[in-house]
Design an enzyme around this catalytic site. Sequence first.
Site, PDB file in Angstrom:
ATOM      1  N   ARG A  42      51.320  51.223  28.022  1.00  0.00           N
ATOM      2  CA  ARG A  42      52.220  50.232  27.406  1.00  0.00           C
ATOM      3  C   ARG A  42      52.939  49.426  28.478  1.00  0.00           C
ATOM      4  O   ARG A  42      53.403  48.330  28.219  1.00  0.00           O
ATOM      5  CB  ARG A  42      53.260  50.929  26.521  1.00  0.00           C
TER       6      ARG A  42
ATOM      7  N   ARG B  53      29.885  46.375  21.324  1.00  0.00           N
ATOM      8  CA  ARG B  53      30.125  47.665  21.986  1.00  0.00           C
ATOM      9  C   ARG B  53      31.358  47.599  22.885  1.00  0.00           C
ATOM     10  O   ARG B  53      32.131  48.553  22.968  1.00  0.00           O
ATOM     11  CB  ARG B  53      28.892  48.108  22.776  1.00  0.00           C
TER      12      ARG B  53
ATOM     13  N   GLU C  67      21.431  62.320  28.913  1.00  0.00           N
ATOM     14  CA  GLU C  67      20.896  61.024  29.353  1.00  0.00           C
ATOM     15  C   GLU C  67      20.880  61.034  30.869  1.00  0.00           C
ATOM     16  O   GLU C  67      21.229  62.034  31.489  1.00  0.00           O
ATOM     17  CB  GLU C  67      21.791  59.896  28.827  1.00  0.00           C
TER      18      GLU C  67
ATOM     19  N   LYS D 279      32.065  53.049  26.998  1.00  0.00           N
ATOM     20  CA  LYS D 279      31.586  52.540  28.298  1.00  0.00           C
ATOM     21  C   LYS D 279      32.831  52.141  29.094  1.00  0.00           C
ATOM     22  O   LYS D 279      33.225  50.977  29.138  1.00  0.00           O
ATOM     23  CB  LYS D 279      30.627  51.365  28.075  1.00  0.00           C
TER      24      LYS D 279
HETATM   25  N1  PMP Z   1      23.673  55.495  29.660  1.00  0.00           N
HETATM   26  C1  PMP Z   1      24.616  55.146  30.541  1.00  0.00           C
HETATM   27  C2  PMP Z   1      25.525  56.194  31.058  1.00  0.00           C
HETATM   28  C3  PMP Z   1      24.732  53.818  30.963  1.00  0.00           C
HETATM   29  O1  PMP Z   1      25.674  53.466  31.844  1.00  0.00           O
HETATM   30  C4  PMP Z   1      23.844  52.850  30.456  1.00  0.00           C
HETATM   31  C5  PMP Z   1      23.965  51.418  30.863  1.00  0.00           C
HETATM   32  N2  PMP Z   1      23.696  51.218  32.220  1.00  0.00           N
HETATM   33  C6  PMP Z   1      22.849  53.264  29.556  1.00  0.00           C
HETATM   34  C7  PMP Z   1      22.806  54.590  29.160  1.00  0.00           C
HETATM   35  C8  PMP Z   1      21.881  52.287  28.969  1.00  0.00           C
HETATM   36  O2  PMP Z   1      22.577  51.440  28.082  1.00  0.00           O
HETATM   37  P1  PMP Z   1      22.116  49.953  27.776  1.00  0.00           P
HETATM   38  O3  PMP Z   1      20.729  50.030  27.270  1.00  0.00           O
HETATM   39  O4  PMP Z   1      23.079  49.466  26.771  1.00  0.00           O
HETATM   40  O5  PMP Z   1      22.177  49.204  29.069  1.00  0.00           O
END
Ligand code: PMP
Length: 289
Positions: free
Chosen positions: A108, A51, A187, A154
């Site tokens: 760059r 990832r 989320e 991320k």
């Molecule tokens: N959503 C967000 C915005 C996150 O930052 C994270 C990780 N802290 C997650 C979901 C959960 O991801 P993971 O299970 O890969 O930690």
Amino acid sequence: MTQVYINGSLVPKEEATVSVYDHGLLYGDGVFEGIRVYAGKVFLLDDHVDRLYESANAIRLDIEKDAGMSRAAMAAAVDETVKANGIEDGYVRLVVTRGAGYLGLDPRRTSNPQVIIIADTIELYPQEIYDNGMHLVTATTIRNHPGALSPRIKSLNYLNNILAKIEGTDADSPEALMLNHKGEVAECTGDNIFVVRKGEIKTPSPDSGILEGITRNTVIKLAREADYTLTECALVRHDIYIADECFLTGSAAEIVPVVALDGRTIGNGKPGRVTKDLWERFQGLKGKC
Ligand code: PMP
């Protein structure tokens, strides 16, 4: 003394520094991962490294070429840092910044990416939340529009999440639910969300504008292996209000029951049977992958 990995060396944490011209600091230009260590083993390390490289690719940061690190070398560096610090149960923060540049945006015109690995202890939600469940609120701040900055990346720019987190903590909730630009459930600020209704599990799909959590994907796999019906689909807040159970997933949080949203009790207001079952199945994986 904590040893931090920075660009190929392990150094005492006070000596692990980056330039004030680093675009990671100036612009949030970089990517990161948060990873757990259980029984001395880095949990799902290859998934996290994959990832990281996918996020980097999306922001046109070539770790392999510009930092000279293959995915295997990155995984080995994480292992080395965890061992050097004698971490048995803890947390790893893996960060790749764009590198030091000038005061303009152009990536760059930066030096090589800075690769930083910190292995440390972890701060969890209070045990009371795992025992009795979390009361969640919905933030007014929506998740980043996927056409602006994809939540699937991320990146080091977490202001979107931080603004929603402030709304949560203002309401005495350690998390906050974020909706997407269509008003659907996306989320939480650092966790993915699931609901259970009449024995069936549902969670927003990656195209709902979420980070595709590695814990989320693990829980999906565990649920399917256990013959639960699990659907990735669009959800609205009403689906959470009428759910029998709700829970969050994340590397740090693992699986956290949610028992109320915006003052509406979910189910019977206690952590549910399916949540507990998945929690137990998840505990069984620790130290094994
Ligand atoms: N959503 C967000 C915005 C996150 O930052 C994270 C990780 N802290 C997650 C979901 C959960 O991801 P993971 O299970 O890969 O930690």
